[in-house]
Design a protein around this motif. Structure first.
Motif, short mmCIF file in Angstrom:
data_model
loop_
_atom_site.label_atom_id
_atom_site.label_comp_id
_atom_site.label_asym_id
_atom_site.label_seq_id
_atom_site.Cartn_x
_atom_site.Cartn_y
_atom_site.Cartn_z
N MET A 149 0.86 -1.19 0.00
CA MET A 149 0.00 0.00 0.00
C MET A 149 0.89 1.23 0.00
SD MET A 149 -3.12 0.98 2.57
CE MET A 149 -2.13 0.85 4.05
N ALA A 150 0.79 2.08 -1.02
CA ALA A 150 1.67 3.24 -1.15
C ALA A 150 0.92 4.52 -0.84
CB ALA A 150 2.23 3.31 -2.57
N ILE A 151 1.47 5.27 0.09
CA ILE A 151 0.97 6.61 0.39
C ILE A 151 2.15 7.55 0.20
CG2 ILE A 151 0.08 8.14 2.17
CD1 ILE A 151 -1.34 5.78 3.39
N GLY A 152 1.98 8.55 -0.62
CA GLY A 152 3.10 9.44 -0.89
C GLY A 152 2.63 10.80 -1.33
N GLY A 153 3.59 11.66 -1.70
CA GLY A 153 3.26 12.98 -2.20
C GLY A 153 3.23 14.06 -1.15
N LEU A 154 3.31 13.70 0.13
CA LEU A 154 3.29 14.69 1.21
C LEU A 154 4.72 15.03 1.60
CD1 LEU A 154 1.68 16.26 3.43
CD2 LEU A 154 1.97 14.24 4.87
N LYS A 155 5.05 16.31 1.58
CA LYS A 155 6.36 16.76 2.02
C LYS A 155 6.24 17.30 3.44
CE LYS A 155 8.24 17.79 -2.56
NZ LYS A 155 7.10 17.29 -3.35
N LEU A 156 7.03 16.75 4.33
CA LEU A 156 6.93 17.10 5.74
C LEU A 156 7.29 18.57 5.95
CD1 LEU A 156 6.21 15.62 8.34
CD2 LEU A 156 8.65 15.24 8.73
N ASN A 157 6.44 19.27 6.71
CA ASN A 157 6.70 20.66 7.06
C ASN A 157 6.09 20.92 8.43
OD1 ASN A 157 3.86 21.84 6.67
ND2 ASN A 157 4.22 20.84 4.69
N SER A 158 6.27 22.13 8.93
CA SER A 158 5.90 22.42 10.32
C SER A 158 4.40 22.35 10.58
CB SER A 158 6.41 23.81 10.71
OG SER A 158 5.86 24.81 9.87
N SER A 159 3.57 22.37 9.53
CA SER A 159 2.12 22.32 9.75
C SER A 159 1.60 20.90 9.94
CB SER A 159 1.38 22.98 8.57
OG SER A 159 1.51 22.22 7.38
N ILE A 160 2.46 19.89 9.71
CA ILE A 160 2.02 18.50 9.79
C ILE A 160 2.32 17.94 11.19
CG2 ILE A 160 2.12 16.21 8.77
CD1 ILE A 160 1.10 18.37 6.89
N THR A 161 1.28 17.79 11.98
CA THR A 161 1.40 17.19 13.30
C THR A 161 0.89 15.75 13.23
OG1 THR A 161 -0.82 17.88 13.97
CG2 THR A 161 0.99 19.44 14.37
N GLU A 162 1.06 15.02 14.33
CA GLU A 162 0.54 13.66 14.37
C GLU A 162 -0.98 13.66 14.18
OE1 GLU A 162 1.78 11.54 17.84
OE2 GLU A 162 3.92 11.75 17.41
N LYS A 163 -1.66 14.61 14.79
CA LYS A 163 -3.11 14.70 14.66
C LYS A 163 -3.52 14.99 13.22
CE LYS A 163 -5.12 18.35 16.41
NZ LYS A 163 -5.68 19.30 17.42
N VAL A 164 -2.81 15.91 12.58
CA VAL A 164 -3.12 16.25 11.19
C VAL A 164 -2.90 15.04 10.28
CG1 VAL A 164 -2.33 17.61 9.21
CG2 VAL A 164 -2.69 18.73 11.41
N PHE A 165 -1.79 14.34 10.48
CA PHE A 165 -1.48 13.18 9.65
C PHE A 165 -2.55 12.10 9.81
CE2 PHE A 165 1.06 9.20 8.91
CZ PHE A 165 1.25 9.38 7.55
N LEU A 166 -2.97 11.85 11.03
CA LEU A 166 -4.01 10.84 11.26
C LEU A 166 -5.34 11.27 10.65
CD1 LEU A 166 -3.16 9.73 14.91
CD2 LEU A 166 -2.81 8.41 12.81
N SER A 167 -5.63 12.56 10.66
CA SER A 167 -6.88 13.03 10.03
C SER A 167 -6.82 12.84 8.52
CB SER A 167 -7.13 14.50 10.38
OG SER A 167 -6.24 15.37 9.71
N MET A 168 -5.64 12.96 7.94
CA MET A 168 -5.48 12.69 6.51
C MET A 168 -5.70 11.21 6.22
SD MET A 168 -2.08 14.94 5.68
CE MET A 168 -2.06 16.72 5.77
N LEU A 169 -5.18 10.35 7.09
CA LEU A 169 -5.37 8.92 6.89
C LEU A 169 -6.84 8.54 7.03
CD1 LEU A 169 -2.28 7.33 8.70
CD2 LEU A 169 -2.58 7.89 6.28
N ASP A 170 -7.59 9.27 7.86
CA ASP A 170 -9.03 9.02 7.98
C ASP A 170 -9.72 9.18 6.63
OD1 ASP A 170 -8.82 8.57 10.70
OD2 ASP A 170 -9.40 10.60 11.26
N ILE A 171 -9.20 10.07 5.80
CA ILE A 171 -9.76 10.31 4.47
C ILE A 171 -9.27 9.25 3.49
CG2 ILE A 171 -9.72 11.91 2.50
CD1 ILE A 171 -9.56 14.20 4.58
#
Length: 242
Positions: free
Chosen positions: A1-23
């Motif tokens: 399973m490939a998830i990509g295209g996101l470049k890590l920056n200061s706006s990406i927190t653990e909560k934000v990342f998990l909310s993206m995975l919810d989608i």
């Protein structure tokens, strides 16, 4: 399973990342997300997401996990100059008066000079047929008659600097209304907007023309779909409403 295209920056927190995975993730049961190098599960906190490889595993044997096939609305070149577009542009300018992403005020508004500022559609004007077919008009409360689809309502618009507008149309960043209207960047953040908050001037709940939270939520979902499946999906529009 490939998830990509996101470049890590200061706006990406653990909560934000998990909310993206919810989608992104369709799962038959609960799952956990673990940083491979430490074996530590992510939690919905405001801690900065650490770089590395993350494993997504179901808690129960036999549970299934896969990436959604939900389509992303591709934005295409759209330049129009109809009367309704003029009205849209005027209403967005009147309501906001500034770039609601950076906070840059148009100090020449008193002489009706708006060069460098664009009234941007949240849902792209070029996809009006999709808008109508899927009932997006139900979110617009200031439509002008039964034949007005609402897509050119100021409730579907935000005033931005022209350079910021291009990034918005390219899904390089979005606004997450379910996280305090925080601006989330999916690419590098050259304008240093990641983690800042959408200006309240455009979302005053007492204002009849306030931007609709449902449309901001839709745009954030599209940005996740466009950026995080595999290497990301192509999405582009210059939906210019200067």
């Amino acid at each position: 399973m490939a998830i990509g295209g996101l470049k890590l920056n200061s706006s990406i927190t653990e909560k934000v990342f998990l909310s993206m995975l919810d989608i992104l993730i369709v799962a038959s049961g609960p799952y956990r997300v673990t940083l491979r190098s430490t074996g530590v599960d992510l939690m919905r906190t405001d801690n900065a997401l650490k770089p590395g490889h993350y494993d997504i595993r179901p808690y129960s044997r036999g549970s299934t996990i896969f990436i959604t096939h939900e389509p992303c609305v591709t934005r295409i070149l759209s330049r129009t100059t109809t009367g309704r577009d003029d009205f849209f542009r005027a209403r967005v300018r009147e309501r906001d008066g500034k770039c609601v992403i950076t906070g840059t005020v148009n100090t020449e508004a008193d002489v009706n000079q708006w060069r460098g500022f664009h009234a941007a559609h949240i849902f792209p004007l070029s996809s009006e047929e999709y808008w109508v077919q899927n009932g997006f008009s139900r979110w617009i409360t200031n439509r002008m008659g039964d034949h007005d689809t609402g897509i050119t309502s100021c409730q579907n618009g935000l005033l931005m600097l022209s350079s910021i507008h291009e990034k918005f149309d390219g899904f390089d960043f979005s606004v997450n209304p379910d996280d305090g209207y925080k601006i989330i960047c999916f690419d590098r953040d050259p304008f240093k907007i990641g983690g800042s908050i959408l200006d309240p001037i455009c979302r005053d709940p007492s204002g009849e023309g306030a931007v609709r939270v449902e449309l901001l939520r839709w745009h954030f979902r599209q940005a996740v779909l466009a950026n995080m499946r595999g290497a990301g999906e192509p999405s582009f529009e210059m939906d210019s409403q200067r």
